[in-house]
Structures are given as C-alpha cells and as structure tokens.
Design a protein around this motif. Structure first.
Motif, PDB file in Angstrom:
ATOM      1  N   GLU A  63       9.855  19.760  81.106  1.00  0.00           N
ATOM      2  CA  GLU A  63      10.748  19.182  80.111  1.00  0.00           C
ATOM      3  C   GLU A  63       9.946  18.702  78.909  1.00  0.00           C
ATOM      4  O   GLU A  63      10.402  18.805  77.758  1.00  0.00           O
ATOM      5  CB  GLU A  63      11.533  18.022  80.721  1.00  0.00           C
ATOM      6  CG  GLU A  63      12.519  17.393  79.744  1.00  0.00           C
ATOM      7  CD  GLU A  63      13.365  16.303  80.379  1.00  0.00           C
ATOM      8  OE1 GLU A  63      14.150  15.680  79.639  1.00  0.00           O
ATOM      9  OE2 GLU A  63      13.238  16.080  81.605  1.00  0.00           O
ATOM     10  N   GLU A  64       8.761  18.169  79.175  1.00  0.00           N
ATOM     11  CA  GLU A  64       7.917  17.670  78.086  1.00  0.00           C
ATOM     12  C   GLU A  64       7.558  18.781  77.101  1.00  0.00           C
ATOM     13  O   GLU A  64       7.457  18.550  75.890  1.00  0.00           O
ATOM     14  CB  GLU A  64       6.632  17.045  78.660  1.00  0.00           C
ATOM     15  CG  GLU A  64       6.853  15.747  79.429  1.00  0.00           C
ATOM     16  CD  GLU A  64       7.505  15.962  80.795  1.00  0.00           C
ATOM     17  OE1 GLU A  64       8.115  15.011  81.324  1.00  0.00           O
ATOM     18  OE2 GLU A  64       7.425  17.098  81.333  1.00  0.00           O
ATOM     19  N   TYR A  65       7.377  19.998  77.609  1.00  0.00           N
ATOM     20  CA  TYR A  65       7.094  21.145  76.734  1.00  0.00           C
ATOM     21  C   TYR A  65       8.371  21.609  76.036  1.00  0.00           C
ATOM     22  O   TYR A  65       8.358  21.939  74.842  1.00  0.00           O
ATOM     23  CB  TYR A  65       6.499  22.280  77.550  1.00  0.00           C
ATOM     24  CG  TYR A  65       6.227  23.542  76.745  1.00  0.00           C
ATOM     25  CD1 TYR A  65       5.044  23.693  76.024  1.00  0.00           C
ATOM     26  CD2 TYR A  65       7.158  24.571  76.704  1.00  0.00           C
ATOM     27  CE1 TYR A  65       4.797  24.836  75.281  1.00  0.00           C
ATOM     28  CE2 TYR A  65       6.924  25.718  75.964  1.00  0.00           C
ATOM     29  CZ  TYR A  65       5.744  25.855  75.245  1.00  0.00           C
ATOM     30  OH  TYR A  65       5.516  26.985  74.514  1.00  0.00           O
ATOM     31  N   ALA A  66       9.484  21.631  76.780  1.00  0.00           N
ATOM     32  CA  ALA A  66      10.727  22.176  76.236  1.00  0.00           C
ATOM     33  C   ALA A  66      11.278  21.338  75.089  1.00  0.00           C
ATOM     34  O   ALA A  66      11.859  21.887  74.143  1.00  0.00           O
ATOM     35  CB  ALA A  66      11.770  22.288  77.348  1.00  0.00           C
ATOM     36  N   ARG A  67      11.101  20.032  75.145  1.00  0.00           N
ATOM     37  CA  ARG A  67      11.691  19.161  74.125  1.00  0.00           C
ATOM     38  C   ARG A  67      11.191  19.494  72.710  1.00  0.00           C
ATOM     39  O   ARG A  67      11.991  19.808  71.834  1.00  0.00           O
ATOM     40  CB  ARG A  67      11.380  17.702  74.463  1.00  0.00           C
ATOM     41  CG  ARG A  67      12.185  17.163  75.633  1.00  0.00           C
ATOM     42  CD  ARG A  67      13.506  16.600  75.217  1.00  0.00           C
ATOM     43  NE  ARG A  67      14.392  16.386  76.352  1.00  0.00           N
ATOM     44  CZ  ARG A  67      15.703  16.355  76.257  1.00  0.00           C
ATOM     45  NH1 ARG A  67      16.276  16.591  75.086  1.00  0.00           N
ATOM     46  NH2 ARG A  67      16.452  16.142  77.303  1.00  0.00           N
ATOM     47  N   PRO A 100      13.985  21.805  67.813  1.00  0.00           N
ATOM     48  CA  PRO A 100      14.334  22.741  66.740  1.00  0.00           C
ATOM     49  C   PRO A 100      15.789  23.226  66.820  1.00  0.00           C
ATOM     50  O   PRO A 100      16.440  23.394  65.785  1.00  0.00           O
ATOM     51  CB  PRO A 100      13.357  23.901  66.962  1.00  0.00           C
ATOM     52  CG  PRO A 100      12.208  23.308  67.701  1.00  0.00           C
ATOM     53  CD  PRO A 100      12.802  22.260  68.584  1.00  0.00           C
ATOM     54  N   LEU A 101      16.278  23.428  68.041  1.00  0.00           N
ATOM     55  CA  LEU A 101      17.673  23.870  68.195  1.00  0.00           C
ATOM     56  C   LEU A 101      18.635  22.767  67.780  1.00  0.00           C
ATOM     57  O   LEU A 101      19.662  23.030  67.135  1.00  0.00           O
ATOM     58  CB  LEU A 101      17.921  24.298  69.636  1.00  0.00           C
ATOM     59  CG  LEU A 101      17.332  25.652  70.019  1.00  0.00           C
ATOM     60  CD1 LEU A 101      17.365  25.843  71.535  1.00  0.00           C
ATOM     61  CD2 LEU A 101      18.097  26.779  69.335  1.00  0.00           C
ATOM     62  N   LEU A 142      27.491  17.144  69.800  1.00  0.00           N
ATOM     63  CA  LEU A 142      26.090  17.420  70.105  1.00  0.00           C
ATOM     64  C   LEU A 142      25.504  16.481  71.156  1.00  0.00           C
ATOM     65  O   LEU A 142      24.284  16.448  71.357  1.00  0.00           O
ATOM     66  CB  LEU A 142      25.257  17.333  68.822  1.00  0.00           C
ATOM     67  CG  LEU A 142      25.608  18.345  67.720  1.00  0.00           C
ATOM     68  CD1 LEU A 142      24.817  18.044  66.455  1.00  0.00           C
ATOM     69  CD2 LEU A 142      25.346  19.763  68.188  1.00  0.00           C
ATOM     70  N   SER A 143      26.354  15.733  71.837  1.00  0.00           N
ATOM     71  CA  SER A 143      25.861  14.722  72.775  1.00  0.00           C
ATOM     72  C   SER A 143      25.042  15.327  73.906  1.00  0.00           C
ATOM     73  O   SER A 143      24.119  14.681  74.426  1.00  0.00           O
ATOM     74  CB  SER A 143      27.033  13.930  73.353  1.00  0.00           C
ATOM     75  OG  SER A 143      27.957  14.786  74.015  1.00  0.00           O
ATOM     76  N   ALA A 144      25.346  16.570  74.304  1.00  0.00           N
ATOM     77  CA  ALA A 144      24.630  17.182  75.425  1.00  0.00           C
ATOM     78  C   ALA A 144      23.154  17.363  75.126  1.00  0.00           C
ATOM     79  O   ALA A 144      22.302  17.206  76.010  1.00  0.00           O
ATOM     80  CB  ALA A 144      25.260  18.530  75.776  1.00  0.00           C
ATOM     81  N   ILE A 145      22.813  17.712  73.877  1.00  0.00           N
ATOM     82  CA  ILE A 145      21.394  17.922  73.563  1.00  0.00           C
ATOM     83  C   ILE A 145      20.776  16.742  72.825  1.00  0.00           C
ATOM     84  O   ILE A 145      19.555  16.681  72.679  1.00  0.00           O
ATOM     85  CB  ILE A 145      21.172  19.224  72.747  1.00  0.00           C
ATOM     86  CG1 ILE A 145      22.082  19.284  71.517  1.00  0.00           C
ATOM     87  CG2 ILE A 145      21.374  20.433  73.614  1.00  0.00           C
ATOM     88  CD1 ILE A 145      21.844  20.500  70.656  1.00  0.00           C
ATOM     89  N   GLU A 146      21.589  15.787  72.378  1.00  0.00           N
ATOM     90  CA  GLU A 146      21.041  14.574  71.763  1.00  0.00           C
ATOM     91  C   GLU A 146      20.237  13.772  72.774  1.00  0.00           C
ATOM     92  O   GLU A 146      19.254  13.123  72.447  1.00  0.00           O
ATOM     93  CB  GLU A 146      22.170  13.710  71.206  1.00  0.00           C
ATOM     94  CG  GLU A 146      22.613  14.107  69.807  1.00  0.00           C
ATOM     95  CD  GLU A 146      23.729  13.222  69.301  1.00  0.00           C
ATOM     96  OE1 GLU A 146      23.731  12.923  68.101  1.00  0.00           O
ATOM     97  OE2 GLU A 146      24.584  12.828  70.114  1.00  0.00           O
ATOM     98  N   LYS A 147      20.672  13.817  74.044  1.00  0.00           N
ATOM     99  CA  LYS A 147      20.011  13.046  75.094  1.00  0.00           C
ATOM    100  C   LYS A 147      18.598  13.537  75.346  1.00  0.00           C
ATOM    101  O   LYS A 147      17.774  12.822  75.857  1.00  0.00           O
ATOM    102  CB  LYS A 147      20.821  13.135  76.400  1.00  0.00           C
ATOM    103  CG  LYS A 147      22.240  12.591  76.256  1.00  0.00           C
ATOM    104  CD  LYS A 147      23.028  12.824  77.533  1.00  0.00           C
ATOM    105  CE  LYS A 147      24.472  12.381  77.386  1.00  0.00           C
ATOM    106  NZ  LYS A 147      25.283  12.640  78.600  1.00  0.00           N
TER     107      LYS A 147
END
Length: 635
Positions: free
Chosen positions: A606-610, A616-617, A630-635
């Motif tokens: 997850e640390e890499y994916a963020r 960027p997405l 956008l709440s799903a990816i704001e977290k």
C-alpha cells in the motif's frame, strides 16, 4: 378508436379479469393444472422513442443528463416515461431494476408512470414493476414464436405448445413478478401453437438452462437480482441455445414497448394476483432433476471411486448458501456421503435475515463467517454461493497435520479460484485456452502460461462477454471472471456456481490425504496489496459516468508517456490498464450496469501504491469533483 370500439375492448378486458378470478390457483394450496384464455386486440402503436445524448464538461450542471419525456415522435409524456423505463431495465443480457409494487387491478397506466418517476426521484434508479414484467412476458412469448426453428429445444417436451418455465430466487416480490410475466406470456395467441407457462418456484439460475436443455420446456426465465440488495430484482432469459444475448434483449425491449403502448391505449393495467400465487398452466418442481444431474457429475469426477453410492464419504464440508437458492446443495452432498453438519443459512428466505445480508461469495462478512464455521468443525472445505447460485467461492485450510487437523483457513476466490480450476484443465486439456475478464492479475497470467502451459485470453468484463468470447476461440475450456462467474465447455457454457463446486469438491476428494489444495497453486504470484475502489457519479447518471470516464481515460493515457513507473498495456481491451515497474498494475473501467467507475490496484505494498498510483489518479478524478463521490479513494 371510436367510442363503440373502446367499449368493446373494455368489456373484453373486464371479462378477462372475471375469468382470471375464477381460474386462479395458488401454488400453496394446489398443484393442479390452471389454464385461462384471453382476447387480445390489435391497437395502434406509437413509434419507439428516439434517444438523445449529452456531453459532459466539468462546469456543466448534472441536469444536462436527465432524460426528457417528450421527443420528436410526440409520444405522450406518461407513455414516454413507461417506454423509457422498459429500455432502461436492460443490464447487459439481463433486466434489472428496483422492485416497485402497484395495485393488482383497477389502476390506470398513469399510476405506473407516476410510480416510475417516484422511484427514480428517490434515487433508486429504474423501477421494475409487475406491469413491466407482464409486458416482457408477452414480448418473450412473441419473440420465441418469431424465432421458432432457431431454437435447439423445439418442443422436445412432447407437446405442440410453446412452453416457458419460470423460476425465481427467494426474494419475496419474485412471486408477483412471476405471476405478471406468466399472464403476459399466456396472453399471446400462438395461433397453431398455444403458449403454456410452467412455474417451478425457488430454484437456481443455471438450473433454468438445464431444464431447456433437457427438453422440459422450450424456454425459461429466472427472476433474480443475484447479489444486489433485496429491494432489487431482475429477469434472465434462456432458450434451448443458452442465455439470450444483448441484441436479443434489445428485440425484447421493442416488443415490450409495443405491449405497453397497447395497454396505454386502453388506459388500464392488466390484472395480477398480488402476492397470493402464480397463475399459469402448470405448477411443477424441476429442481430435483437438476440436483440429480449434479450428483451424477460428481460421481463421474471422483476417481478412483471405491464407493459409487457415497463418493464423498471421506469429506467434511461446510455449505453456506446465505439463505439463497443454493440451499439444496447441502442435501446433495449429504446424500453422497459428505458430513455437512457444520453448514449454515440453509433455508431459502428472501428477507435474508441472518448476519451477512444478501449472499455474495466476494463479501468479506460471508467469507469470514464461513471460515469460522470451517474452524469449528474441522472442515475440509467451505462452499459459498450467491443468491441464485450462478457464482461460488470457497474456503480452504492452508495447513493439514498428520492427524488430518485443518488450520489457517483462507479464501479461494478471484485469481486463486481461476488458478486452481486451471490446474485441473492443465491435466485434462493440455494447452487449452482459459478466457478471463480484464481484471485478472499479472501473476495469474504468468501462472497459467508459464507454469501450466495454458493459453490465457483476457476479455471484457461481464459474464456474457467472457462466455461468448470463449465460444469463439478454438480450444477454450473455461470462461471465468474474478467475481466467481464460471462457465465450462463440458457443461454447455452455462454460468453455474454449483457445477464449479462440483469440480473443486471432486478435486478435493481425489486429493484427500495429499495436503492442502492451496499447495497446487503455491507458485501463483500474489501481490500483498490488491484493492478495488468505486467512484460514483453523484447524480446517478450513466451519461455523466461515461463522460467522466472518457475524460479521465484520455488524460491517463497521456500521463503514461511521462510517468517513468507506468507502462500502458496496449493489449488491454477494456478501460485503461497500466503496468507498474515494481510489479502489479492498476486499471480503471466503467461499470457495466451502474453509474460507477471502478479503480483496481495491485501492488507490492500500500505504501508503494499510494504515491505511485492512487494519488495521481485522485488528482485526475478531482478535476470532476463536482459530479463525483471521491470518498473511496480520498481515504
């Protein structure tokens, strides 16, 4: 139409209602044949409404995307609402909507229009009403009569009638929709071939095709909304050639719209039985036949089989159908010798009263309670089904000691399930092709092609898409999605969770005492971080969703040219898929049925994916924040 003609038509309809009142038989009190006839009158039909399209810009109001009620054909507003609603029920090769009840009889067509507007105005999407079911019942009967000769079944059941079988999942409102559909179908005058409807009650989706294939009927439908919330429902269609395609559904919609227009011209609604039962030609119970076909399949699969009558006598199995249609599977396994005492939620119940809600083998709560049940009884495997049992998922122990004590249960689903089924075919069909949806992992592709020597073909998400592509490709043996939808060539390409369970359980019986089945896929590379995020259009509009998706996709492809750790997957056929330099991928795709953009990320952590993918997405999606949640990816 003059006043005299209208009076005659109304008398015919009233007479039909009186016939229905005396001919109705409730399946609760009788299993005798119940027949009725009706008179249909040809009425003028308005042209099908033309559609309009809208384009999205970040500054545009979402009102831009709301459908208009009056178009160039000058269709009356109430009728236009109904015709549009019938079209909007299309969900791929099925129909789906929010169930909305209306009066059994005595109402007007205007009431239907107001109900449709109310459901949509409350944010619940398109309404699936008994009236809509009636129209599609008539449409399906006419469609089948028009396509006679194309169908592989062609009256194998030994009657001259066109026979349609109706089944449903346990949802309470399924019976009323079944009654309305049956009335609509049997109202069609088949001239030389009358239309007969059989009602088999609660059953599974794959069983309906088996009934067609076995010659018990010419065609079939099941009323189900699968894993969707309990207020939803839908209709899936089958003929002797399998499930209907998207193009077939388009033809049904046109016929249903014509039926609705005729009723609109009368000004009244067709009668229905409410929740009291289903009016049809015959009440049947075909599920035991399907159960027997699965028992025979297990008997063929288990090899060697020292006890033909009880081939599963050495297995302890937990079955969790979640109060859905797959509840019969526990009895099936017990009859074959398995210990199923630890099974749970075995009573079909459309209120889904237990802890997990509507069953879905992808749902974390369902997986976790199945693992707990397996731990409590030292089960060899846990089997889960969705509501209509066309999907399955499993739970397996990671460790089995010398005394047969199982521990460390883990889910067998998504890429893992595809991998284990592929292990079976690597032996039975070396070099065969496996067709999957577009969201499968990079590690799965390597496992199938490098480790098992199979061919892997990724295609568009949607079980009908994957199945149809598998049918096209020479040498394909399986069409499967990460959701658990699985269709096998050997089973006639029917999407069947119970048959998937047959294959996995038979493999387990043949491997008993040789360790965990998870050992067979130990070389499948799995990324520690594998998550899906769903970005929703706040106005619930598919038009908004499409416009945003196209804009973000364009920007994402351009960004691939400047991001060092991103490589655009040029072979991807759905959405935008980007490979990450450290391994894994991310992709965006538009949902087939809902106003949702799905974002899937598979990464080393997850640390890499963020920072590399999610941030960027999020920035790209934020350009459209006025119309997105956008709440799903704001977290």
């Amino acid at each position: 139409m003059n006043n005299a003609s209208l009076l005659i038509l109304l008398l015919n309809v009233i007479g039909h209602r009186q016939d229905v009142a005396t001919a109705f038989v409730s399946p609760i009190t009788s299993s005798s044949r119940c027949e009725y006839t009706t008179t249909t009158t040809s009425l003028p039909v308005n042209k099908e409404a033309s559609s309009t399209t809208s384009s999205y810009s970040p500054s545009a109001s979402f009102d831009t995307f709301q459908p208009t009620e009056i178009d160039a054909s000058n269709t009356p507003p109430n009728l236009q609402t109904i015709l549009t609603s019938l079209k909007e029920l299309k969900s791929g090769s099925d129909l789906r909507g929010t169930y909305a009840a209306h009066a059994n009889s005595g109402g007007t067509i205007a009431n239907i229009s107001h109900l449709i507007k109310q459901v949509k105005g409350e944010g619940n999407g398109v309404a699936l009403t008994p009236f809509a079911s009636h129209c599609f019942g008539a449409a399906f009967a006419r469609w089948l009569l028009q396509h006679e000769g194309d169908d592989a079944s062609n009256h194998k059941h030994g009657t001259n009638a066109l026979t349609i079988c109706i089944g449903r999942d346990p949802r309470i409102h399924g019976e009323r929709l079944a009654d309305a559909f049956a009335r609509g179908a049997e109202s069609v005058d088949g001239v030389t071939k009358p239309v007969r409807v059989l009602y088999t009650g609660v059953t599974t989706t794959p069983s309906m095709y088996e009934f067609c294939r076995a010659g018990k009927c010419d065609a079939a439908i099941i009323i189900t909304a699968s894993h969707l919330p309990e207020d939803k429902n839908g209709i899936k269609f089958f003929s002797g050639n399998g499930g209907l395609d998207k193009e077939d559904i388009d033809e049904l919609i046109v016929l249903a719209q014509k039926e609705a227009t005729e009723w609109y011209n009368t000004g009244i609604m067709p009668p229905s039985s409410g929740n009291a039962g289903v009016l049809c030609s015959e009440l049947v119970n075909f599920l035991p036949y399907y159960k027997e076909t699965l028992k025979q399949a297990i008997g063929r699969e288990v090899d060697p089989n020292p006890n033909p009558a009880k081939p599963l006598s050495n297995l302890n199995i937990v079955v969790n159908p979640g109060n859905g249609s797959g509840s019969f599977f526990s009895d099936l396994l017990r009859e074959l010798g398995a210990n199923v005492a630890g099974s749970l939620h075995l009573t079909p119940d459309g209120t889904f009263p237990d802890t997990i809600g509507v069953p879905n083998p992808e749902k974390k709560a369902m997986v976790e309670e199945t693992m707990r049940a397996c731990e409590d009884c030292n089960a060899d495997i846990g089997v889960m089904f969705d509501t209509d049992a066309d999907r399955s998922g499993f739970v397996l122990p990671r460790s089995i000691d010398a005394n047969g004590v199982c521990s460390s249960y883990e889910p067998l689903n998504k890429n893992r399930l595809i991998a284990l089924l592929s292990v079976i075919f690597s032996s039975s069909a070396p070099g065969a092709t496996v067709v999957t949806d577009s969201t499968t992992s990079e590690g799965l592709n390597t496992f199938l092609e490098k480790k098992l020597g199979l061919k892997h073909f990724r295609y568009l998400r949607g079980y009908a898409n994957v199945i149809n592509k598998a049918k096209e490709l020479q040498g394909s043996v399986m069409a499967i999605e990460t959701s658990g939808h699985c269709a096998l060539r050997e089973n006639g390409w029917i999407d069947d969770g119970t048959f998937t369970a047959v294959k996995i359980i038979a493999l387990l019986a043949n491997s008993k005492g040789k360790g965990s089945l998870l050992d067979l896929i130990s070389e499948l590379e799995e990324m520690p971080f594998d998550e899906e995020f769903r970005v929703k259009a706040t106005d619930g509009s598919l038009e908004t969703t499409t416009a945003v998706f196209e804009s973000v996709s364009k920007s994402l492809k351009e960004k691939c040219n400047v991001e060092d750790q991103w490589t655009l997957d040029e072979d991807n056929l759905e959405g935008v898929r980007v490979r990450l330099s450290s391994g894994g991928f991310f992709m965006i795709r538009q949902s087939l049925h809902d106003p949702v953009i799905s974002l899937q990320v598979e990464s080393v952590s997850e640390e890499y994916a963020r920072p590399v993918a999610l941030s960027p997405l999020f920035k790209l999606f934020s350009e459209h924040a006025s119309v997105l949640d956008l709440s799903a990816i704001e977290k």
